[in-house]
Write a protein that holds these residues in place. Sequence first.
Motif, PDB file in Angstrom:
ATOM      1  N   UNK A 141      24.170   6.648   2.184  1.00  0.00           N
ATOM      2  CA  UNK A 141      24.746   6.206   0.904  1.00  0.00           C
ATOM      3  C   UNK A 141      25.299   7.430   0.191  1.00  0.00           C
ATOM      4  N   UNK A 142      26.561   7.355  -0.194  1.00  0.00           N
ATOM      5  CA  UNK A 142      27.205   8.434  -0.927  1.00  0.00           C
ATOM      6  C   UNK A 142      27.171   8.107  -2.424  1.00  0.00           C
ATOM      7  N   UNK A 143      26.627   9.028  -3.219  1.00  0.00           N
ATOM      8  CA  UNK A 143      26.512   8.821  -4.663  1.00  0.00           C
ATOM      9  C   UNK A 143      27.409   9.820  -5.388  1.00  0.00           C
ATOM     10  N   UNK A 144      28.194   9.316  -6.322  1.00  0.00           N
ATOM     11  CA  UNK A 144      29.067  10.157  -7.141  1.00  0.00           C
ATOM     12  C   UNK A 144      28.672  10.002  -8.606  1.00  0.00           C
ATOM     13  N   UNK A 145      28.763  11.083  -9.374  1.00  0.00           N
ATOM     14  CA  UNK A 145      28.449  11.055 -10.796  1.00  0.00           C
ATOM     15  C   UNK A 145      29.725  11.315 -11.586  1.00  0.00           C
ATOM     16  N   UNK A 146      29.991  10.455 -12.563  1.00  0.00           N
ATOM     17  CA  UNK A 146      31.127  10.641 -13.457  1.00  0.00           C
ATOM     18  C   UNK A 146      30.601  10.676 -14.888  1.00  0.00           C
ATOM     19  N   UNK A 147      31.139  11.603 -15.685  1.00  0.00           N
ATOM     20  CA  UNK A 147      30.624  11.809 -17.040  1.00  0.00           C
ATOM     21  C   UNK A 147      31.760  11.839 -18.050  1.00  0.00           C
ATOM     22  N   UNK A 148      31.605  11.072 -19.121  1.00  0.00           N
ATOM     23  CA  UNK A 148      32.462  11.165 -20.301  1.00  0.00           C
ATOM     24  C   UNK A 148      31.612  11.760 -21.418  1.00  0.00           C
ATOM     25  N   UNK A 149      32.163  12.713 -22.132  1.00  0.00           N
ATOM     26  CA  UNK A 149      31.434  13.366 -23.219  1.00  0.00           C
ATOM     27  C   UNK A 149      31.885  12.788 -24.557  1.00  0.00           C
ATOM     28  N   UNK A 150      30.928  12.314 -25.340  1.00  0.00           N
ATOM     29  CA  UNK A 150      31.212  11.816 -26.684  1.00  0.00           C
ATOM     30  C   UNK A 150      31.130  12.974 -27.670  1.00  0.00           C
TER      31      UNK A 150
ATOM     32  N   UNK B 166      23.029  16.968 -13.829  1.00  0.00           N
ATOM     33  CA  UNK B 166      23.525  15.666 -13.376  1.00  0.00           C
ATOM     34  C   UNK B 166      24.214  15.774 -12.026  1.00  0.00           C
ATOM     35  N   UNK B 167      24.845  16.912 -11.784  1.00  0.00           N
ATOM     36  CA  UNK B 167      25.533  17.109 -10.508  1.00  0.00           C
ATOM     37  C   UNK B 167      24.599  17.039  -9.313  1.00  0.00           C
ATOM     38  N   UNK B 168      23.311  17.293  -9.553  1.00  0.00           N
ATOM     39  CA  UNK B 168      22.341  17.233  -8.461  1.00  0.00           C
ATOM     40  C   UNK B 168      22.081  15.810  -7.974  1.00  0.00           C
ATOM     41  N   UNK B 169      22.424  14.833  -8.791  1.00  0.00           N
ATOM     42  CA  UNK B 169      22.244  13.437  -8.373  1.00  0.00           C
ATOM     43  C   UNK B 169      23.257  13.075  -7.294  1.00  0.00           C
ATOM     44  N   UNK B 170      24.448  13.644  -7.400  1.00  0.00           N
ATOM     45  CA  UNK B 170      25.507  13.326  -6.448  1.00  0.00           C
ATOM     46  C   UNK B 170      25.166  13.857  -5.061  1.00  0.00           C
ATOM     47  N   UNK B 171      25.646  13.143  -4.052  1.00  0.00           N
ATOM     48  CA  UNK B 171      25.429  13.604  -2.679  1.00  0.00           C
ATOM     49  C   UNK B 171      25.289  12.458  -1.709  1.00  0.00           C
ATOM     50  N   UNK B 172      24.992  12.821  -0.491  1.00  0.00           N
ATOM     51  CA  UNK B 172      24.833  11.843   0.590  1.00  0.00           C
ATOM     52  C   UNK B 172      23.351  11.671   0.885  1.00  0.00           C
ATOM     53  N   UNK B 173      22.890  10.437   0.826  1.00  0.00           N
ATOM     54  CA  UNK B 173      21.480  10.127   1.046  1.00  0.00           C
ATOM     55  C   UNK B 173      21.337   9.285   2.312  1.00  0.00           C
ATOM     56  N   UNK B 174      20.453   9.710   3.194  1.00  0.00           N
ATOM     57  CA  UNK B 174      20.180   8.941   4.407  1.00  0.00           C
ATOM     58  C   UNK B 174      19.060   7.945   4.118  1.00  0.00           C
ATOM     59  N   UNK B 175      19.324   6.684   4.375  1.00  0.00           N
ATOM     60  CA  UNK B 175      18.327   5.639   4.165  1.00  0.00           C
ATOM     61  C   UNK B 175      18.146   4.860   5.459  1.00  0.00           C
ATOM     62  N   UNK B 176      17.131   4.009   5.465  1.00  0.00           N
ATOM     63  CA  UNK B 176      16.887   3.183   6.649  1.00  0.00           C
ATOM     64  C   UNK B 176      17.979   2.167   6.894  1.00  0.00           C
ATOM     65  N   UNK B 177      18.841   1.979   5.899  1.00  0.00           N
ATOM     66  CA  UNK B 177      19.943   1.022   6.016  1.00  0.00           C
ATOM     67  C   UNK B 177      21.294   1.740   6.113  1.00  0.00           C
ATOM     68  N   UNK B 178      21.249   3.013   6.515  1.00  0.00           N
ATOM     69  CA  UNK B 178      22.472   3.786   6.649  1.00  0.00           C
ATOM     70  C   UNK B 178      22.673   4.749   5.502  1.00  0.00           C
TER      71      UNK B 178
END
Length: 201
Positions: A53-62, A39-51
């Motif tokens: 985008x920084x993505x963060x992943x948060x996880x709660x474990x049941x 899941x940590x691989x989803x997080x990061x900075x993505x360059x798009x044609x619209x500027x």
Amino acid sequence: MKPLELYKDGEKVVCAFTLYIDPGAEEPDEMRRLILDGLGRIAGRYDTGQGPVEVEVRVDISDKFRFGAVNVRIIDETPVIRKRYSPRINVSRAYYGARRRGLLKLGRFILRKPDVYINLSGRDMQDQRQRGVICSVIQHEFGHVLGFKDKYRMKSFRKKNEDVDDRDIMYRVGDAQKFMEYHIRRLKSCADKGRIPFRNV
């Protein structure tokens, strides 16, 4: 408690998952680390044609199988060819209903069927490259949970469009997989509205 939430925290897009990890094949602590690494691989900075985008992943474990969680089952089974009329386990599999509540989710909860399968397929988790491939598969399957759709043809596994970069394809490409720019733009749009994607694209 919700399986998935998308929202903005300042300028960041936050993907918040509630997970129940049923280890099945291996030790619970190691399997939890494996899922979190993927899941940590989803997080990061993505360059798009619209500027960017920084993505963060948060996880709660049941601590148990829940209606309000993405229920993950880890198995170790010999892969088989998956066909439309026989949805058997191939390498891994995501159930799109993990993204929302409803009758399908309720039915799977009653029958204790997981939303996401991760198949270790006999891989050696001590080998860093093999572990990296499994983490890439986890990223791929949770891409489906986020609403991303495969960009290859079911029967031939060829790309649907030749202009799609090999590294962008939503399929297993070793441990170098990434998410497509237009998916990230859509993820940001949904987070701006505080809702999860309704349809897979």
